[in-house]
Design a protein around this motif. Structure first.
Motif, mmCIF file in Angstrom:
data_model
loop_
_atom_site.group_PDB
_atom_site.id
_atom_site.type_symbol
_atom_site.label_atom_id
_atom_site.label_comp_id
_atom_site.label_asym_id
_atom_site.label_seq_id
_atom_site.Cartn_x
_atom_site.Cartn_y
_atom_site.Cartn_z
ATOM 1 N N THR A 64 5.118 -14.592 -17.466
ATOM 2 C CA THR A 64 4.819 -13.192 -17.157
ATOM 3 C C THR A 64 5.042 -13.004 -15.662
ATOM 4 O O THR A 64 4.446 -13.728 -14.852
ATOM 5 C CB THR A 64 3.352 -12.857 -17.505
ATOM 6 N N TRP A 65 5.893 -12.083 -15.276
ATOM 7 C CA TRP A 65 6.219 -11.919 -13.854
ATOM 8 C C TRP A 65 5.050 -11.237 -13.150
ATOM 9 O O TRP A 65 5.143 -10.143 -12.600
ATOM 10 C CB TRP A 65 7.519 -11.140 -13.667
ATOM 11 N N SER A 66 3.919 -11.947 -13.161
ATOM 12 C CA SER A 66 2.655 -11.398 -12.671
ATOM 13 C C SER A 66 2.667 -11.177 -11.165
ATOM 14 O O SER A 66 2.063 -10.220 -10.668
ATOM 15 C CB SER A 66 1.503 -12.324 -13.070
ATOM 16 N N GLY A 67 3.321 -12.064 -10.431
ATOM 17 C CA GLY A 67 3.407 -11.871 -8.989
ATOM 18 C C GLY A 67 4.147 -10.594 -8.649
ATOM 19 O O GLY A 67 3.744 -9.839 -7.745
ATOM 20 N N ARG A 68 5.212 -10.336 -9.376
ATOM 21 C CA ARG A 68 5.978 -9.106 -9.132
ATOM 22 C C ARG A 68 5.158 -7.882 -9.505
ATOM 23 O O ARG A 68 5.131 -6.887 -8.773
ATOM 24 C CB ARG A 68 7.286 -9.133 -9.926
ATOM 25 N N TYR A 69 4.462 -7.943 -10.656
ATOM 26 C CA TYR A 69 3.591 -6.832 -11.041
ATOM 27 C C TYR A 69 2.592 -6.523 -9.927
ATOM 28 O O TYR A 69 2.387 -5.363 -9.549
ATOM 29 C CB TYR A 69 2.792 -7.194 -12.293
ATOM 30 N N LEU A 70 1.936 -7.562 -9.405
ATOM 31 C CA LEU A 70 0.900 -7.357 -8.406
ATOM 32 C C LEU A 70 1.495 -6.814 -7.110
ATOM 33 O O LEU A 70 0.954 -5.867 -6.514
ATOM 34 C CB LEU A 70 0.158 -8.667 -8.140
ATOM 35 N N ARG A 71 2.596 -7.403 -6.672
ATOM 36 C CA ARG A 71 3.208 -6.936 -5.422
ATOM 37 C C ARG A 71 3.661 -5.490 -5.537
ATOM 38 O O ARG A 71 3.447 -4.678 -4.635
ATOM 39 C CB ARG A 71 4.383 -7.850 -5.043
ATOM 40 N N HIS A 72 4.309 -5.161 -6.647
ATOM 41 C CA HIS A 72 4.800 -3.794 -6.805
ATOM 42 C C HIS A 72 3.652 -2.815 -7.024
ATOM 43 O O HIS A 72 3.714 -1.660 -6.584
ATOM 44 C CB HIS A 72 5.794 -3.724 -7.956
ATOM 45 N N GLY A 73 2.617 -3.265 -7.702
ATOM 46 C CA GLY A 73 1.482 -2.384 -7.959
ATOM 47 C C GLY A 73 0.733 -1.985 -6.706
ATOM 48 O O GLY A 73 0.110 -0.909 -6.661
ATOM 49 N N THR A 74 0.794 -2.824 -5.675
ATOM 50 C CA THR A 74 0.081 -2.493 -4.443
ATOM 51 C C THR A 74 0.647 -1.246 -3.769
ATOM 52 O O THR A 74 -0.049 -0.595 -2.986
ATOM 53 C CB THR A 74 0.123 -3.669 -3.441
ATOM 54 N N TYR A 75 1.884 -0.889 -4.086
ATOM 55 C CA TYR A 75 2.457 0.319 -3.499
ATOM 56 C C TYR A 75 1.722 1.580 -3.970
ATOM 57 O O TYR A 75 1.831 2.639 -3.340
ATOM 58 C CB TYR A 75 3.936 0.443 -3.865
ATOM 59 N N LEU A 76 1.013 1.470 -5.093
ATOM 60 C CA LEU A 76 0.348 2.634 -5.678
ATOM 61 C C LEU A 76 -1.128 2.714 -5.328
ATOM 62 O O LEU A 76 -1.821 3.645 -5.750
ATOM 63 C CB LEU A 76 0.484 2.592 -7.208
ATOM 64 N N LEU A 77 -1.648 1.763 -4.549
ATOM 65 C CA LEU A 77 -3.071 1.759 -4.236
ATOM 66 C C LEU A 77 -3.427 2.923 -3.311
ATOM 67 O O LEU A 77 -2.641 3.313 -2.441
ATOM 68 C CB LEU A 77 -3.464 0.439 -3.586
ATOM 69 N N PRO A 78 -4.627 3.486 -3.466
ATOM 70 C CA PRO A 78 -5.034 4.630 -2.623
ATOM 71 C C PRO A 78 -5.256 4.222 -1.173
ATOM 72 O O PRO A 78 -5.476 3.050 -0.854
ATOM 73 C CB PRO A 78 -6.336 5.089 -3.283
ATOM 74 N N ASP A 79 -5.242 5.203 -0.293
ATOM 75 C CA ASP A 79 -5.411 4.948 1.137
ATOM 76 C C ASP A 79 -6.855 4.662 1.507
ATOM 77 O O ASP A 79 -7.135 3.832 2.384
ATOM 78 C CB ASP A 79 -4.906 6.144 1.954
ATOM 79 N N ASP A 80 -7.798 5.344 0.865
ATOM 80 C CA ASP A 80 -9.210 5.147 1.176
ATOM 81 C C ASP A 80 -9.603 3.693 0.946
ATOM 82 O O ASP A 80 -9.313 3.108 -0.103
ATOM 83 C CB ASP A 80 -10.060 6.064 0.298
ATOM 84 N N ALA A 81 -10.269 3.082 1.939
ATOM 85 C CA ALA A 81 -10.534 1.649 1.895
ATOM 86 C C ALA A 81 -11.370 1.252 0.682
ATOM 87 O O ALA A 81 -11.070 0.267 -0.009
ATOM 88 C CB ALA A 81 -11.227 1.210 3.188
ATOM 89 N N ALA A 82 -12.442 1.998 0.426
ATOM 90 C CA ALA A 82 -13.306 1.655 -0.707
ATOM 91 C C ALA A 82 -12.563 1.825 -2.028
ATOM 92 O O ALA A 82 -12.635 0.961 -2.929
ATOM 93 C CB ALA A 82 -14.567 2.511 -0.678
ATOM 94 N N GLU A 83 -11.856 2.916 -2.156
ATOM 95 C CA GLU A 83 -11.079 3.144 -3.373
ATOM 96 C C GLU A 83 -9.994 2.077 -3.520
ATOM 97 O O GLU A 83 -9.700 1.617 -4.627
ATOM 98 C CB GLU A 83 -10.446 4.536 -3.351
ATOM 99 N N ARG A 84 -9.396 1.714 -2.394
ATOM 100 C CA ARG A 84 -8.325 0.722 -2.433
ATOM 101 C C ARG A 84 -8.842 -0.626 -2.923
ATOM 102 O O ARG A 84 -8.192 -1.283 -3.725
ATOM 103 C CB ARG A 84 -7.707 0.585 -1.040
#
Length: 334
Positions: A64-84
């Motif tokens: 499962t290309w889990s590293g790629r999923y995680l790296r690419h998914g970080t682009y969608l994380l919110p800006d707010d620190a707690a939410e992030r």
């Protein structure tokens, strides 16, 4: 040898057509897919391939290309620190769940098909060191024969300490580990496992593709040879290598000499299907005979070379299936 029992210990099976398209379009990306190749790597496709080319059984390496999923998914994380932070933890949990779901799917397939085994895929960088061990424990209870690692996706070499709890468990339980090799990532060099083998000299470690250097016996291949000379638990598989003989870029005698340097009692037959027949053809490519399904050209070549290399009957049987059975205990019906 007539009716040679062959276990393809290195295959990549996709859960369904949608996963097959994801593998082609997201993991490989279109520029790495051979033009016109229709392969999706689903279970029915692999079972058909086995029957056509004369493979008796197969082992699924769950990647499962889990590293790629995680790296690419970080682009969608919110800006707010707690939410992030919350979203990052949720993302990691979702990726870990995908890894586990893919492994559990493989366990169900293996349970229903006595000709099929599997190695559970884990990524300790994504799942956490203990989380990866827990996943392997769970999959061993479901029938997993071993563990699959992909350093290029993890983003660390094989000697990174995050992997040590996994190695500790595998040594204690006698579980083999298979890792990718190749020049496509600095983390995938066999030498990157030197520290792991020094710390765990009893580890049963399979280097896929026997190093996969561009020149047989040099560079990455030589790293495998050096580690095999120092550690009895080092093994290799022939995936992506035997068609070098079929295409005339490596002489049969050269391939046999290389395999004997590792030890023909420590090398196992593998093809890397479905990737083997999706990747662009190598220089010197020779088409298979007309009766061979073009979807399975590279696999057919590997089987043909296995059956014709100038090996002794004992060596051929060991490479074809005996070594994998001895390593894992997998003994499919004849």
């Amino acid at each position: 040898m007539s009716e040679l029992p062959i276990i393809d210990m290195h295959t990549h099976v996709q859960r369904d057509d949608a996963h097959g398209h994801e593998m082609r379009d997201y993991f490989l990306t279109p520029h790495l897919v051979k033009p016109g190749a229709p392969n999706l790597g689903t279970l029915p496709e692999l079972l058909e391939m086995m029957d056509q080319v004369g493979i008796s059984a197969m082992n699924m390496l769950m990647f499962t290309w889990s590293g790629r999923y995680l790296r690419h998914g970080t682009y969608l994380l919110p800006d707010d620190a707690a939410e992030r932070d919350r979203a990052s933890a949720e993302l990691r949990a979702r990726v870990t769940r995908r890894v586990s779901d893919n492994n559990t799917w493989a366990s169900a397939i293996a349970a229903e098909n006595p000709r099929v085994g599997y190695f559970a895929g884990v990524n300790p960088v994504v799942m956490g060191a203990e989380g990866a061990v827990q996943e392997v424990v769970a999959q061993r209870e479901r029938g997993a024969l071993g563990v699959k690692l992909v350093p290029s996706d993890m983003g660390v070499p094989g000697e990174d300490p995050v992997l040590f709890p996994l190695y500790d468990y595998c040594v204690e339980q006698g579980v083999p580990v298979l890792t990718e090799t190749g020049g496509h990532s600095p983390h995938s060099a066999p030498a990157g496992f030197a520290g792991a083998l020094a710390a765990f000299p009893q580890l049963q470690l399979v280097f896929a593709h026997c190093g996969h250097d561009r020149e047989l016996g040099h560079g990455l291949d030589e790293q495998v040879l050096e580690l095999a000379a120092r550690y009895d638990g080092v093994h290799g598989d022939t995936s992506l290598r035997l068609h070098e003989v079929a295409d005339g870029t490596v002489a049969p005698e050269e391939m046999v000499a290389f395999l004997r340097k590792i030890g023909t009692e420590r090398v196992m037959f593998g093809t890397n299907y479905v990737f083997s027949d999706l990747l662009p053809e190598r220089p010197g490519h020779r088409p298979a005979p007309e009766h061979v399904d073009p979807r399975f050209t590279q696999v057919w070549k590997s089987v043909d070379v296995l059956q014709t290399l100038p090996l002794s009957d004992t060596e051929r049987l060991a490479l074809a299936s005996g070594n994998f059975t001895r390593l894992t205990g997998f003994a499919p019906p004849r």
